[in-house]
Design a protein around this motif. Structure first.
Motif, PDB file in Angstrom:
ATOM      1  N   LYS A 166       0.803  -1.217   0.000  1.00  0.00           N
ATOM      2  CA  LYS A 166       0.000   0.000   0.000  1.00  0.00           C
ATOM      3  C   LYS A 166       0.840   1.273   0.000  1.00  0.00           C
ATOM      4  O   LYS A 166       0.298   2.360  -0.185  1.00  0.00           O
ATOM      5  CB  LYS A 166      -0.922   0.007   1.218  1.00  0.00           C
ATOM      6  CG  LYS A 166      -1.969  -1.103   1.190  1.00  0.00           C
ATOM      7  CD  LYS A 166      -2.901  -1.002   2.382  1.00  0.00           C
ATOM      8  CE  LYS A 166      -3.978  -2.064   2.323  1.00  0.00           C
ATOM      9  NZ  LYS A 166      -4.926  -1.964   3.470  1.00  0.00           N
ATOM     10  N   VAL A 167       2.142   1.171   0.221  1.00  0.00           N
ATOM     11  CA  VAL A 167       3.009   2.342   0.241  1.00  0.00           C
ATOM     12  C   VAL A 167       3.533   2.585  -1.169  1.00  0.00           C
ATOM     13  O   VAL A 167       4.344   1.828  -1.687  1.00  0.00           O
ATOM     14  CB  VAL A 167       4.175   2.168   1.224  1.00  0.00           C
ATOM     15  CG1 VAL A 167       5.039   3.429   1.238  1.00  0.00           C
ATOM     16  CG2 VAL A 167       3.660   1.863   2.618  1.00  0.00           C
ATOM     17  N   GLU A 168       3.060   3.663  -1.771  1.00  0.00           N
ATOM     18  CA  GLU A 168       3.443   3.988  -3.148  1.00  0.00           C
ATOM     19  C   GLU A 168       4.786   4.690  -3.209  1.00  0.00           C
ATOM     20  O   GLU A 168       5.567   4.492  -4.133  1.00  0.00           O
ATOM     21  CB  GLU A 168       2.356   4.864  -3.780  1.00  0.00           C
ATOM     22  CG  GLU A 168       2.638   5.296  -5.188  1.00  0.00           C
ATOM     23  CD  GLU A 168       1.561   6.220  -5.725  1.00  0.00           C
ATOM     24  OE1 GLU A 168       1.858   7.026  -6.623  1.00  0.00           O
ATOM     25  OE2 GLU A 168       0.414   6.153  -5.228  1.00  0.00           O
ATOM     26  N   GLU A 169       5.054   5.541  -2.216  1.00  0.00           N
ATOM     27  CA  GLU A 169       6.295   6.305  -2.194  1.00  0.00           C
ATOM     28  C   GLU A 169       6.699   6.577  -0.757  1.00  0.00           C
ATOM     29  O   GLU A 169       5.858   6.855   0.097  1.00  0.00           O
ATOM     30  CB  GLU A 169       6.126   7.641  -2.930  1.00  0.00           C
ATOM     31  CG  GLU A 169       7.366   8.515  -2.910  1.00  0.00           C
ATOM     32  CD  GLU A 169       7.121   9.897  -3.474  1.00  0.00           C
ATOM     33  OE1 GLU A 169       8.064  10.716  -3.453  1.00  0.00           O
ATOM     34  OE2 GLU A 169       5.988  10.187  -3.924  1.00  0.00           O
ATOM     35  N   LEU A 170       8.000   6.497  -0.491  1.00  0.00           N
ATOM     36  CA  LEU A 170       8.554   6.861   0.803  1.00  0.00           C
ATOM     37  C   LEU A 170       9.885   7.553   0.547  1.00  0.00           C
ATOM     38  O   LEU A 170      10.830   6.940   0.048  1.00  0.00           O
ATOM     39  CB  LEU A 170       8.754   5.620   1.680  1.00  0.00           C
ATOM     40  CG  LEU A 170       9.225   5.896   3.124  1.00  0.00           C
ATOM     41  CD1 LEU A 170       8.202   6.746   3.865  1.00  0.00           C
ATOM     42  CD2 LEU A 170       9.478   4.589   3.861  1.00  0.00           C
ATOM     43  N   LYS A 171       9.930   8.849   0.860  1.00  0.00           N
ATOM     44  CA  LYS A 171      11.103   9.652   0.524  1.00  0.00           C
ATOM     45  C   LYS A 171      11.594  10.398   1.752  1.00  0.00           C
ATOM     46  O   LYS A 171      10.816  11.002   2.487  1.00  0.00           O
ATOM     47  CB  LYS A 171      10.751  10.661  -0.578  1.00  0.00           C
ATOM     48  CG  LYS A 171      11.914  11.553  -0.998  1.00  0.00           C
ATOM     49  CD  LYS A 171      11.494  12.486  -2.122  1.00  0.00           C
ATOM     50  CE  LYS A 171      12.663  13.361  -2.576  1.00  0.00           C
ATOM     51  NZ  LYS A 171      12.276  14.243  -3.707  1.00  0.00           N
ATOM     52  N   LEU A 172      12.915  10.359   1.955  1.00  0.00           N
ATOM     53  CA  LEU A 172      13.572  11.083   3.039  1.00  0.00           C
ATOM     54  C   LEU A 172      14.513  12.111   2.408  1.00  0.00           C
ATOM     55  O   LEU A 172      15.269  11.780   1.482  1.00  0.00           O
ATOM     56  CB  LEU A 172      14.354  10.129   3.932  1.00  0.00           C
ATOM     57  CG  LEU A 172      14.983  10.723   5.203  1.00  0.00           C
ATOM     58  CD1 LEU A 172      13.902  11.195   6.157  1.00  0.00           C
ATOM     59  CD2 LEU A 172      15.882   9.684   5.886  1.00  0.00           C
ATOM     60  N   GLN A 173      14.470  13.342   2.898  1.00  0.00           N
ATOM     61  CA  GLN A 173      15.251  14.417   2.294  1.00  0.00           C
ATOM     62  C   GLN A 173      15.873  15.277   3.382  1.00  0.00           C
ATOM     63  O   GLN A 173      15.227  15.613   4.375  1.00  0.00           O
ATOM     64  CB  GLN A 173      14.344  15.268   1.401  1.00  0.00           C
ATOM     65  CG  GLN A 173      15.029  16.404   0.680  1.00  0.00           C
ATOM     66  CD  GLN A 173      14.104  17.042  -0.352  1.00  0.00           C
ATOM     67  OE1 GLN A 173      13.460  16.364  -1.150  1.00  0.00           O
ATOM     68  NE2 GLN A 173      14.031  18.364  -0.336  1.00  0.00           N
ATOM     69  N   PHE A 174      17.132  15.650   3.166  1.00  0.00           N
ATOM     70  CA  PHE A 174      17.852  16.492   4.112  1.00  0.00           C
ATOM     71  C   PHE A 174      18.434  17.681   3.350  1.00  0.00           C
ATOM     72  O   PHE A 174      19.155  17.508   2.361  1.00  0.00           O
ATOM     73  CB  PHE A 174      18.971  15.706   4.795  1.00  0.00           C
ATOM     74  CG  PHE A 174      19.758  16.502   5.806  1.00  0.00           C
ATOM     75  CD1 PHE A 174      19.143  17.026   6.926  1.00  0.00           C
ATOM     76  CD2 PHE A 174      21.119  16.721   5.627  1.00  0.00           C
ATOM     77  CE1 PHE A 174      19.861  17.760   7.864  1.00  0.00           C
ATOM     78  CE2 PHE A 174      21.848  17.443   6.554  1.00  0.00           C
ATOM     79  CZ  PHE A 174      21.213  17.967   7.672  1.00  0.00           C
ATOM     80  N   ASN A 175      18.087  18.891   3.786  1.00  0.00           N
ATOM     81  CA  ASN A 175      18.554  20.115   3.139  1.00  0.00           C
ATOM     82  C   ASN A 175      19.365  20.967   4.101  1.00  0.00           C
ATOM     83  O   ASN A 175      19.022  21.067   5.279  1.00  0.00           O
ATOM     84  CB  ASN A 175      17.379  20.958   2.634  1.00  0.00           C
ATOM     85  CG  ASN A 175      16.644  20.325   1.476  1.00  0.00           C
ATOM     86  OD1 ASN A 175      15.774  19.489   1.657  1.00  0.00           O
ATOM     87  ND2 ASN A 175      17.007  20.726   0.269  1.00  0.00           N
ATOM     88  N   ILE A 176      20.428  21.559   3.583  1.00  0.00           N
ATOM     89  CA  ILE A 176      21.193  22.556   4.322  1.00  0.00           C
ATOM     90  C   ILE A 176      21.228  23.824   3.483  1.00  0.00           C
ATOM     91  O   ILE A 176      21.742  23.829   2.360  1.00  0.00           O
ATOM     92  CB  ILE A 176      22.637  22.099   4.615  1.00  0.00           C
ATOM     93  CG1 ILE A 176      22.655  20.767   5.357  1.00  0.00           C
ATOM     94  CG2 ILE A 176      23.370  23.166   5.432  1.00  0.00           C
ATOM     95  CD1 ILE A 176      24.052  20.240   5.630  1.00  0.00           C
ATOM     96  N   ASP A 177      20.656  24.890   4.006  1.00  0.00           N
ATOM     97  CA  ASP A 177      20.738  26.199   3.362  1.00  0.00           C
ATOM     98  C   ASP A 177      21.885  26.984   3.982  1.00  0.00           C
ATOM     99  O   ASP A 177      22.144  26.884   5.175  1.00  0.00           O
ATOM    100  CB  ASP A 177      19.425  26.967   3.548  1.00  0.00           C
ATOM    101  CG  ASP A 177      18.282  26.337   2.777  1.00  0.00           C
ATOM    102  OD1 ASP A 177      18.374  26.256   1.542  1.00  0.00           O
ATOM    103  OD2 ASP A 177      17.304  25.908   3.418  1.00  0.00           O
ATOM    104  N   ASN A 178      22.549  27.780   3.141  1.00  0.00           N
ATOM    105  CA  ASN A 178      23.732  28.545   3.568  1.00  0.00           C
ATOM    106  C   ASN A 178      24.741  27.596   4.212  1.00  0.00           C
ATOM    107  O   ASN A 178      25.090  27.721   5.394  1.00  0.00           O
ATOM    108  CB  ASN A 178      23.356  29.673   4.521  1.00  0.00           C
ATOM    109  CG  ASN A 178      24.471  30.696   4.670  1.00  0.00           C
ATOM    110  OD1 ASN A 178      25.560  30.533   4.121  1.00  0.00           O
ATOM    111  ND2 ASN A 178      24.210  31.742   5.441  1.00  0.00           N
ATOM    112  N   LEU A 179      25.205  26.689   3.398  1.00  0.00           N
ATOM    113  CA  LEU A 179      26.060  25.591   3.857  1.00  0.00           C
ATOM    114  C   LEU A 179      27.276  26.072   4.641  1.00  0.00           C
ATOM    115  O   LEU A 179      27.661  25.478   5.654  1.00  0.00           O
ATOM    116  CB  LEU A 179      26.503  24.778   2.634  1.00  0.00           C
ATOM    117  CG  LEU A 179      27.357  23.549   2.857  1.00  0.00           C
ATOM    118  CD1 LEU A 179      26.602  22.498   3.664  1.00  0.00           C
ATOM    119  CD2 LEU A 179      27.797  22.968   1.510  1.00  0.00           C
TER     120      LEU A 179
END
Length: 787
Positions: free
Chosen positions: A725-738
């Motif tokens: 039943k899980v169509e999509e599973l996404k993990l995302q990590f963002n760093i602004d002004n690295l």
């Protein structure tokens, strides 16, 4: 990718162009999958359009942290400069420029529906009506040459945010986010799926909150946002789309500072993070800087495909705003006699005669008298757009004709309430209204007609020939300031809009355009000034735009190069009615008598270069912009030069906050089958921060420049393999002004038109706050699950 495949894509683009579609269609079913990448790249740079166009798609938006302020995605577009207080967003700190014009001179639409002007104080910035997770496309039209854009603000271009339709399959989407500055976000979307009869619906709700990084103990932002969309489709191609958006937001924003303050402490916006109990110091308390507002927008997009030649479109809409801003005052005010709205009469010129204002002030003692200045702002906009288009398959002509009508009622009050105990808190009692400075209201009615003939002159050459006409009616009252009831109208005359597109070779497209645009008088001229505007007082704002460019599509890359000029005439600003007023506090806080005036114009010349390359596991994107935006240069000492100086502009100098050179770059890596890394960089060159003008005389002193800066970011995402039943599973990590760059993000429009009072203490002293600090390193972790 082979040249043969590239040629096939270009031929597809040519067919689309002849059909008068503004963008390149996706590859036909059965086409090689590898063609899709080139099609998407060409579409992003506006392939097939007769004017400068840039398209930001859902995949580009998702590179930002999920739920990030949608306007931040515009930084990718050449010619666009956008700034918010931090990576979460910002109300007071939101600034937007396109080809040298500011956010009040750029058209902003949502599914083709005008969102109104983008002023913080009483305006309707588009992010109020949008959850970025529900946006499928952003179309940036830099040249303002498109026919039918329903906006009086599209003087140099417009931006259209296009929302997702409900998904064809039933399901739900969950998103969660957490990060720096106590950031939290939750999002839920439910899709009904499409019925056999073509009916589908979606509903979403999100909540997010965070501390303001510059003052985490006293400032925060909190937003609840809900959307609903219903779509009915028919096999003929007809449809009805109904959408409602509701936004409830309360936020403290960022303070503005001087360049000297930034140089001495680049991480501090000078707003106090705790009350001292001393009014003279607490005027800078961050907890008393901000506002609240509720926004509602509802509209229909209806299309009737009468036959394969004739199409009718009708789009009614309604929008409301209920909000207020507040600011601490280090004194108390009340009107003699006890009636806060009292007017005893009007003088011979129509000015209001009011009882004396009694001011109580002892700012330097604990618990001294203090007011909270509260400015409620309400707005109702209602309107409809409509269009008829006719294009016979065997004809080289595609005809369009349409209209836009809008009515709008807006009000702005300024109320003063005594703070109950300034030694302990900023609380005040709304039942104790001591003084109402003004109660302004305006109604603006806009009517626009347009016609266009899109002509395929040859198999490779197309011309778009169109005209628009505006008629705008203005009504305004302010009974606490003047007796007059403003009521007059202006019309634009005929404004031509011309576009030309030539498919020179299979890989090379040449385009160009010319447009005259009309904005009339902005709403803020009535709501932001203490004086009545009489017919003939103000000439309407106009622009003249030229642009020319070319697009090249190679085997695995596309390039766009375009040049332009923008001529703006009859700009309008708010100037002091009494130039001898020298109290900086009263002027900066907007507590002085003002009037609206024409303040000349400006010219912008620019070049934009953008390119995309795709090498399967590596993608590259870059956009460079050159802009030379300068104010008119009337003769020294002339009335025209003095009018410019009265709004803090030195004749002939560059426009504030518009750098000559900017660059945005992006490098993407597909590390593994389901893992991607993306690095971004943005360079903003040296720019004018302030025109330093002396009070009283308005004599030009000099120009203050802001240093260039570069900020970088990184994003890592992983798509988990799912099943069931899980169509999509996404993990995302963002760093602004690295790299945690220290920089000034924007010049505020709030004090940009005011003289510099510091020079009264010395020729080089700067005390007027003008700038927003750029956001520090910010980290965000986002998770999305789709079922």
């Amino acid at each position: 990718m082979s040249n043969r495949k590239s040629t096939a894509v270009i031929l597809t683009a040519g067919a689309s162009l002849l059909a008068s579609h503004p963008l390149l269609h996706a590859a036909e079913p059965g086409a090689a999958e590898s063609l899709t990448e080139v099609v998407v790249m060409a579409r992003k740079l506006g392939a097939g359009s007769a004017r400068a166009t840039f398209v930001i798609e859902a995949a580009d938006i998702e590179q930002r942290p999920l739920g990030a302020d949608i306007t931040q995605s515009l930084a990718r577009a050449p010619g666009v400069q956008v700034s918010t207080g931090d990576s979460r967003g910002g109300s007071f700190s939101f600034e937007l420029y396109l080809r040298g014009l500011n956010k009040e001179q750029v058209g902003l639409t949502l599914d083709g529906i005008p969102t109104g002007d983008a002023r913080f104080n009483g305006g309707s910035p588009p992010q109020r009506f949008i959850d970025s997770s529900n946006i499928s496309t952003i179309k940036v039209s830099q040249s303002a040459g498109d026919i039918g854009a329903p906006s009086r603000f599209a003087l140099g271009g417009f931006v259209d945010f296009i929302t997702d339709d409900p998904r064809r399959e039933r399901g739900a989407t969950l998103e969660a986010g957490a990060g720096s500055d106590s950031f939290y976000r939750g999002y839920l979307r439910v899709d009904s799926g499409e019925s056999a009869g073509g009916l589908s619906a979606m509903a979403s709700f999100s909540h997010q909150q965070n501390d303001v990084w510059a003052g985490p103990d006293s400032r925060s932002s909190e937003r609840d946002h809900a959307e609903f969309k219903l779509v009915q489709r028919w096999d003929s191609g007809s449809f009805i789309k109904a959408r409602v958006s509701y936004n409830d937001q309360a936020d403290n924003d960022f303070n503005i500072i001087t360049l000297g303050e930034f140089n001495s402490d680049p991480d501090n916006d000078r707003a106090l993070d705790a009350l001292t109990g001393i009014p003279a110091r607490d005027i800078d308390f961050g907890g008393a800087l901000g506002g609240t507002r509720e926004d509602l927008m509802a509209y229909l997009n209806a299309r009737w495909q009468v036959n394969d030649r004739l199409q009718l479109n009708l789009n009614p809409y309604y929008q409301t705003l209920d909000g207020e801003s507040f600011r601490y005052q280090d004194r108390q005010r009340r009107l003699t006699g006890g009636n806060p709205r009292a007017v005893t009469g009007y003088n011979s010129t129509g000015g209001a005669v009011r009882p004396a204002v009694i001011t109580t002030r002892n700012s330097n003692v604990v618990g001294g008298p203090a007011d909270m200045r509260v400015t409620p702002r309400d707005r109702d906009r209602y309107g409809v757009t409509g269009e008829v288009s006719f294009g016979a398959p065997d004809s080289r002509h595609t005809l369009r004709g349409g209209f836009w009508w809008e009515g709008g009622d807006s009000s702005e009050y300024r109320n003063f309430y005594p703070i109950t105990s300034s030694a302990q808190s900023i609380d005040y009692d709304r039942n104790l209204l001591n003084f109402v400075e003004y109660e302004r209201a305006t109604t603006i009615e806009t009517l626009m007609f347009y016609v266009q003939d899109s002509i395929a002159l040859t198999d490779t050459l197309r011309a778009d020939l169109g005209v628009t006409w505006f008629d705008i009616g203005y009504e305004a009252t302010s009974p606490l300031e003047y007796s007059a009831k403003v009521d007059f109208a202006q019309d634009s005359g005929i404004n031509p809009k011309l576009g030309l597109s030539w498919q020179a070779t299979e890989a090379l497209e040449v385009f160009g355009g010319y447009a005259r645009n009309f904005a009339g008088i902005p709403e803020d001229a009535f709501l932001g000034s203490t004086a009545a505007i009489n017919p003939g007082d103000l000439d309407p704002i106009k622009t003249e735009n030229f642009d020319v460019g070319l697009r090249y599509t190679g085997g695995n890359f596309v390039v766009s190069l375009q040049g332009y000029s923008v001529r703006l005439e009859n700009n309008i600003g708010i100037v002091p009615r009494d130039p001898t007023v020298v109290d900086p506090e009263e002027i900066v806080r907007g507590n002085v008598a003002t009037r609206a005036a024409n303040i000349q114009g400006l010219d912008t010349l620019g070049v934009e270069l953008s390119a995309i390359a795709d090498f399967d596991r590596v993608t590259l994107y870059g956009a460079y912009s050159y802009q030379d935006a300068r104010h008119d240069d009337p003769a020294a000492g002339s009335v025209e030069a003095r009018n410019l100086a009265a709004v803090g502009v030195i004749a002939g100098e560059r426009v504030r906050d518009i750098p000559e050179h900017t660059f945005y770059g992006e490098l993407g890596f597909k590390l593994f089958a389901n893992t991607s890394l993306r690095l971004t960089g943005r360079y903003v060159g040296e720019r004018v921060g302030g025109h330093i003008v002396a009070p009283n005389s308005f004599a030009p002193v000099g120009v203050e420049s802001l240093p260039s800066y570069s900020v970088f970011g990184a994003g890592l995402s992983h798509d988990f393999q799912t099943g069931g039943k899980v169509e999509e599973l996404k993990l995302q990590f963002n760093i602004d002004n690295l790299f945690d760059e220290e920089y000034l993000g924007a010049v505020t429009s709030a004090t940009a038109t005011q003289p510099e009072f510091g020079i009264l203490s010395g020729p080089s002293v700067r005390t007027l706050d003008r700038y927003f600090i750029g956001a520090p390193r910010t980290m965000t972790l986002s998770l999305r699950a789709r079922f």
